[in-house]
Design a protein around this motif. Sequence first.
Motif, PDB file in Angstrom:
ATOM      1  N   VAL A  24     -40.198   9.344   4.753  1.00 55.86           N
ATOM      2  CA  VAL A  24     -39.332   9.006   3.624  1.00 55.86           C
ATOM      3  C   VAL A  24     -39.992   9.549   2.369  1.00 55.86           C
ATOM      4  O   VAL A  24     -41.165   9.274   2.113  1.00 55.86           O
ATOM      5  CB  VAL A  24     -39.132   7.480   3.506  1.00 55.86           C
ATOM      6  N   ASN A  25     -39.258  10.324   1.583  1.00 57.31           N
ATOM      7  CA  ASN A  25     -39.787  10.931   0.369  1.00 57.31           C
ATOM      8  C   ASN A  25     -38.973  10.483  -0.837  1.00 57.31           C
ATOM      9  O   ASN A  25     -37.897   9.899  -0.686  1.00 57.31           O
ATOM     10  CB  ASN A  25     -39.759  12.463   0.482  1.00 57.31           C
ATOM     11  N   PRO A  26     -39.461  10.727  -2.067  1.00 59.48           N
ATOM     12  CA  PRO A  26     -38.676  10.400  -3.247  1.00 59.48           C
ATOM     13  C   PRO A  26     -37.288  11.020  -3.146  1.00 59.48           C
ATOM     14  O   PRO A  26     -37.137  12.183  -2.803  1.00 59.48           O
ATOM     15  CB  PRO A  26     -39.486  11.029  -4.388  1.00 59.48           C
ATOM     16  N   GLY A  27     -36.268  10.217  -3.438  1.00 58.04           N
ATOM     17  CA  GLY A  27     -34.886  10.658  -3.269  1.00 58.04           C
ATOM     18  C   GLY A  27     -34.242  10.040  -2.047  1.00 58.04           C
ATOM     19  O   GLY A  27     -33.024   9.954  -1.946  1.00 58.04           O
ATOM     20  N   ASN A  28     -35.083   9.589  -1.089  1.00 57.61           N
ATOM     21  CA  ASN A  28     -34.569   8.867   0.073  1.00 57.61           C
ATOM     22  C   ASN A  28     -34.333   7.393  -0.227  1.00 57.61           C
ATOM     23  O   ASN A  28     -33.746   6.681   0.582  1.00 57.61           O
ATOM     24  CB  ASN A  28     -35.545   8.961   1.249  1.00 57.61           C
ATOM     25  N   SER A  29     -34.821   6.918  -1.371  1.00 60.35           N
ATOM     26  CA  SER A  29     -34.662   5.506  -1.724  1.00 60.35           C
ATOM     27  C   SER A  29     -33.186   5.122  -1.702  1.00 60.35           C
ATOM     28  O   SER A  29     -32.346   5.806  -2.279  1.00 60.35           O
ATOM     29  CB  SER A  29     -35.233   5.238  -3.116  1.00 60.35           C
ATOM     30  N   GLY A  30     -32.893   4.004  -1.058  1.00 65.34           N
ATOM     31  CA  GLY A  30     -31.518   3.545  -0.942  1.00 65.34           C
ATOM     32  C   GLY A  30     -30.831   4.028   0.309  1.00 65.34           C
ATOM     33  O   GLY A  30     -29.690   3.639   0.586  1.00 65.34           O
ATOM     34  N   GLY A  31     -31.496   4.878   1.097  1.00 62.69           N
ATOM     35  CA  GLY A  31     -30.917   5.391   2.328  1.00 62.69           C
ATOM     36  C   GLY A  31     -31.000   4.378   3.460  1.00 62.69           C
ATOM     37  O   GLY A  31     -31.499   3.256   3.302  1.00 62.69           O
ATOM     38  N   ALA A  32     -30.507   4.790   4.643  1.00 59.74           N
ATOM     39  CA  ALA A  32     -30.372   3.879   5.772  1.00 59.74           C
ATOM     40  C   ALA A  32     -31.557   3.968   6.721  1.00 59.74           C
ATOM     41  O   ALA A  32     -32.055   5.055   7.003  1.00 59.74           O
ATOM     42  CB  ALA A  32     -29.091   4.195   6.537  1.00 59.74           C
TER      43      ALA A  32
END
Length: 465
Positions: A219-227
């Motif tokens: 998980v990298n920055p920008g993946n926040s809020g993903g499933a």
Amino acid sequence: MKRITSLLVVAIFGGLITLGGYKLLFEKGRTSYTWNEDLPVFQTSNTPVSSAGAGINAVDFTTAAENTVNAVVHVKNLTVSKAAPSFLDFFYGSEGRQIPQVGTGSGVIISPDGYIVTNNHVIDRSTELKVTLNNNKSYDAELIGTDPNSDIALIKIEADRALPYLAFGDSDNTKVGEWVLAVGNPFNLTSTVTAGIVSAKARALGRSDQSFIQTDAAVNPGNSGGALVNTNGDLIGINTAITSQTGSYVGYSFAVPSNIAKKVVEDILEYGNVQKGMLGISAPRVNSPYAIENGLDEIEGVYVEGVEEESGADEAGLVEGDVIKQIDNIKIRRFADLTGYISTKRPGDEVQVTVERDGESLLLPVTLKERQSLIVPVMGLSVKNLTENDKKIYKVKKGVKITGVPEVYRKDGLELVGSVILEIDGQPIEDIQDARVEFGKITRYGKTVITLLNKKGERERVIFQ
């Protein structure tokens, strides 16, 4: 007749020659085995081995990925900040330039009519929100509600058709070692899928009492809020954070469990804010000197250090020294197990608490209540709602009682603990929610007047600057 007999003899003779040649040239001699009874004997497990092999070869991620990618979206957050004023700004009286800033993250569609769950830090301070679907269609989004404590936010788009969505799974059933997929839309490049396993459950980060699912899916920055989904495609978490000194993925990532996210979303839709049921106990930090000196860091469970007056725990009979071992069907090994499960409950819910007391196991039904205490913003005072006994002693019906004061105020010689706050800058304070709102309005550069009753019942006005 003689001819037939001759042919038969020739055939038999040829067969014997062929068989003899095979035996002589190709077949190896018999091997005999002898056993030395003095040799040690080793027994091994007879557990059957899977014919499909072990590990990732036995897992199919394709169905889960196909069911997930179209329900994960890209979220763009436009905020406006003021630049530091220059000499010309002062000369011409300008208030400074406004600089637009764009933040990005991911989100998960949770209903066909366009409700999307994401992280609070993805949409924080937004002036404009845009959502891009996996098919590259973009929509303006509306903020429905947010809960900074759990880092969950709910937004909505108005689409012209039913949208693909994910249903919440039961994160309590997630097991350590289980395969999971992290699906995000970090750079508006359509959804991206990474795989890993659940590394740990009920993981606390820093001083936060929040409970996370830890995974090694990238998980990298920008993946926040993903499933975060399991191999069935069930939504078991909302990807939230990574631990890294570089800001990039280095092996661990964390997700808000789906049971917590689901409860936050339901509260926002039904009540407009998050309803938090409180057990009403305090526990020492297991890495504190006090806990280590008294062996509390070696206890499997949650040691009850204190019980809040008139709380659900108090009314159910929990006492200092109890060790909470289980709530309902959830085993409690650490404080994050406890807070993680309680975060899925509301005031009025009843839970079955199993405690160990003096070597005996007791089952105590506890009815959760609303939060009765908090630390107010800006000044950092610990305050609690007045009990019926407090109201009789101070002869008041409203207000909050100060139970803790930061060191900076104690150095000034202020005896605030035990006093009751009645007003802040002329605004009456009825309970801790009023205190949270009014203290939140305080600036560090202004003057604040607090009207209170001291422990002697005398009315005072204290001015902070």
